[in-house]
Scaffold this motif. Structure first.
Motif, short mmCIF file in Angstrom:
data_model
loop_
_atom_site.label_atom_id
_atom_site.label_comp_id
_atom_site.label_asym_id
_atom_site.label_seq_id
_atom_site.Cartn_x
_atom_site.Cartn_y
_atom_site.Cartn_z
N VAL A 215 0.87 -1.18 0.00
CA VAL A 215 0.00 0.00 0.00
C VAL A 215 0.90 1.23 0.00
O VAL A 215 1.76 1.38 0.88
N LEU A 216 0.74 2.08 -0.99
CA LEU A 216 1.56 3.29 -1.10
C LEU A 216 1.00 4.39 -0.19
O LEU A 216 -0.15 4.30 0.27
N PRO A 217 1.79 5.44 0.08
CA PRO A 217 1.28 6.55 0.89
C PRO A 217 -0.03 7.11 0.29
O PRO A 217 -0.17 7.20 -0.93
N ILE A 218 -0.95 7.45 1.17
CA ILE A 218 -2.31 7.87 0.75
C ILE A 218 -2.28 9.34 0.29
O ILE A 218 -1.57 10.16 0.87
N THR A 219 -3.08 9.64 -0.74
CA THR A 219 -3.21 11.02 -1.22
C THR A 219 -4.58 11.57 -0.84
O THR A 219 -5.60 10.93 -1.05
N GLU A 220 -4.58 12.77 -0.28
CA GLU A 220 -5.84 13.46 0.03
C GLU A 220 -6.15 14.39 -1.14
O GLU A 220 -5.28 15.09 -1.64
N ILE A 221 -7.39 14.36 -1.57
CA ILE A 221 -7.82 15.18 -2.72
C ILE A 221 -8.64 16.35 -2.20
O ILE A 221 -9.68 16.16 -1.56
N VAL A 222 -8.18 17.57 -2.49
CA VAL A 222 -8.96 18.75 -2.11
C VAL A 222 -9.27 19.48 -3.42
O VAL A 222 -8.40 20.14 -4.00
N SER A 223 -10.50 19.32 -3.93
CA SER A 223 -10.86 19.89 -5.23
C SER A 223 -11.37 21.32 -5.07
O SER A 223 -12.14 21.61 -4.16
N GLU A 224 -10.94 22.19 -5.98
CA GLU A 224 -11.49 23.56 -6.02
C GLU A 224 -12.88 23.53 -6.64
O GLU A 224 -13.67 24.42 -6.44
N ASN A 225 -13.13 22.52 -7.47
CA ASN A 225 -14.43 22.40 -8.12
C ASN A 225 -15.40 21.68 -7.20
O ASN A 225 -15.05 21.32 -6.08
N ASP A 226 -16.60 21.44 -7.69
CA ASP A 226 -17.64 20.84 -6.84
C ASP A 226 -17.29 19.41 -6.45
O ASP A 226 -17.75 18.90 -5.46
N PHE A 227 -16.47 18.76 -7.28
CA PHE A 227 -15.98 17.42 -6.95
C PHE A 227 -14.71 17.19 -7.76
O PHE A 227 -14.28 18.07 -8.51
N PHE A 228 -14.09 16.03 -7.63
CA PHE A 228 -12.82 15.75 -8.30
C PHE A 228 -13.10 15.37 -9.75
O PHE A 228 -13.06 14.21 -10.14
N ASP A 229 -13.40 16.41 -10.57
CA ASP A 229 -13.81 16.18 -11.96
C ASP A 229 -12.59 16.26 -12.88
O ASP A 229 -11.45 16.31 -12.43
N TYR A 230 -12.85 16.29 -14.19
CA TYR A 230 -11.74 16.29 -15.16
C TYR A 230 -10.80 17.48 -14.95
O TYR A 230 -9.58 17.34 -14.94
N ALA A 232 -10.33 19.22 -12.23
CA ALA A 232 -9.59 19.05 -10.98
C ALA A 232 -8.47 18.03 -11.16
O ALA A 232 -7.38 18.19 -10.62
N LYS A 233 -8.75 16.97 -11.93
CA LYS A 233 -7.76 15.91 -12.12
C LYS A 233 -6.59 16.36 -12.98
O LYS A 233 -5.44 16.06 -12.68
N TYR A 234 -6.88 17.05 -14.09
CA TYR A 234 -5.85 17.26 -15.11
C TYR A 234 -5.48 18.71 -15.35
O TYR A 234 -4.48 18.99 -15.98
N LEU A 235 -6.32 19.64 -14.90
CA LEU A 235 -6.06 21.05 -15.22
C LEU A 235 -5.73 21.87 -13.99
O LEU A 235 -5.93 23.08 -13.94
N GLY A 236 -5.26 21.19 -12.95
CA GLY A 236 -4.73 21.89 -11.78
C GLY A 236 -5.75 22.45 -10.82
O GLY A 236 -5.41 23.24 -9.94
N LYS A 237 -7.05 22.06 -11.00
CA LYS A 237 -8.08 22.63 -10.12
C LYS A 237 -8.25 21.80 -8.84
O LYS A 237 -9.36 21.59 -8.37
N SER A 238 -7.15 21.27 -8.33
CA SER A 238 -7.25 20.53 -7.07
C SER A 238 -5.89 20.52 -6.40
O SER A 238 -4.86 20.74 -7.03
N GLN A 239 -5.93 20.27 -5.11
CA GLN A 239 -4.70 20.00 -4.37
C GLN A 239 -4.65 18.51 -4.11
O GLN A 239 -5.65 17.92 -3.71
N GLU A 240 -3.52 17.93 -4.36
CA GLU A 240 -3.34 16.51 -4.05
C GLU A 240 -2.25 16.44 -2.99
O GLU A 240 -1.09 16.76 -3.26
N ILE A 241 -2.63 16.10 -1.78
CA ILE A 241 -1.71 16.16 -0.65
C ILE A 241 -1.26 14.75 -0.28
O ILE A 241 -2.07 13.92 0.13
N THR A 242 0.05 14.48 -0.51
CA THR A 242 0.61 13.17 -0.22
C THR A 242 1.80 13.36 0.73
O THR A 242 2.69 14.11 0.39
#
Length: 323
Positions: A215-230, A232-242
């Protein structure tokens, strides 16, 4: 020196992301051990693409390629295709018939995990929690009030078999519900409607590493958008905290559930599972068996945090399947 076919592209909306993943694998293979071949598998052609961009057709009868009069046989296939036909079992079954080792899970596991609702149904008896859900197939009656009474608002409407958040809508109002179903049906003929889980979203990579489930270190997803959408995933609209900001107790609980899901499903190779933590309890959303492998992707981030370079990650994937 092993000949490695790095397959990339695919037939779905995710093909561009897959081409990026495949190129990252190509750039990070150890050249003293492997000769990498970029193989584009697209709806209209299967071709080996050389460094000078010239293309050579793949012989589908044995998955070989003839380059300048010389036939190349591959020792192993590195699967970097997100979506069909690389993540849903089609190519896994083809390579099994050819007795050609490949880096992702077996065909049944791929087909099962590509189907979100079937995956969750299989895992439920093992005590893995999920959102309240309702399933629809194209052509079914849609009893809006009954469904919304069951799942509540807001809720998520998702294509059952697609990735990268294509076709997903977070529905806040009853008036938006039917349009959201139409959007999902554009991606797939099966839809899953899930209750909104209010909690912390985390992504957990589980891989076969040196013969063990890791099991690798867990990543927390903090999306600027309403949810972790495209976006947020690919265009930098999220923080991924690992690593994720979790208490030791919650972290261990998530790791145990992610590992259990991987082992119950008899997985191999890479996987990345998504969970929402509601009051510290992990609720599983889905499992991806060909996760993104770009430098920015979550699984490579997690591997780096665990002290595993991309070259080591990819080499291990190959060595796990080549005897």
């Amino acid at each position: 020196m092993k000949n490695v076919a790095i397959i990339m592209g695919g037939y779905s909306s995710e093909y561009k992301i897959s081409l990026t993943s495949g190129n990252v694998v190509y750039q990070n293979l150890n050249p003293s051990k492997y000769k990498g071949y970029r193989v584009h598998i697209l709806k209209d052609k299967w071709v080996y693409v050389a460094d000078d961009a010239s293309e050579y057709p793949i012989d589908k009868s044995d998955f070989s390629v003839t380059v300048k009069g010389s036939k190349v046989i591959f020792d192993v296939v590195f699967n970097a295709i997100h979506g069909t036909p690389g993540e849903d079992g089609l190519l896994q079954a083809y390579f099994e018939l050819l007795q050609l080792p490949q880096t992702s899970c077996d065909y049944y596991q791929a087909a099962l995990t590509f189907n979100k609702r079937d995956t969750l149904s299989v895992l439920k008896p093992y005590g893995i929690k999920t959102a309240t859900s309702h399933y629809l197939n194209l052509g079914d009656d849609i009893p809006v009030d009954t469904i919304l009474e069951k799942v509540g608002l807001p809720c998520f409407v998702k294509p059952n078999k697609s990735g990268s958040s294509f076709g997903i809508t977070k529905v806040h109002a009853k008036t938006d519900f039917l349009p959201a179903i139409e959007t999902a049906f554009k991606e797939d003929n099966e839809v899953i409607i899930e209750s909104f889980l209010d909690g912390i979203e985390v992504s957990v990579g589980v891989i076969s590493y040196k013969g063990e489930t890791k099991v690798l270190p867990i990543t927390e997803i903090v999306s600027e958008n309403d949810f972790f959408d495209y976006e947020a995933k690919y265009l930098g609209k999220s923080q991924e905290i690992t690593p994720a900001r979790l208490s030791k107790e919650v972290q261990e609980k998530v790791e145990a559930v992610a590992k259990k899901a991987y082992e119950v499903l008899k997985m191999k190779g890479f996987s990345r599972s998504e969970f929402i933590l509601v009051n510290g309890e992990p609720h599983m959303l889905e499992m991806n068996t060909v996760p993104g492998l770009t430098n920015e992707s979550i699984l490579p981030q997690q591997a780096r945090e665990a002290g595993i370079s991309l070259a080591e990650l990819f080499e291990n994937a190959i060595e796990e399947v080549v005897q």
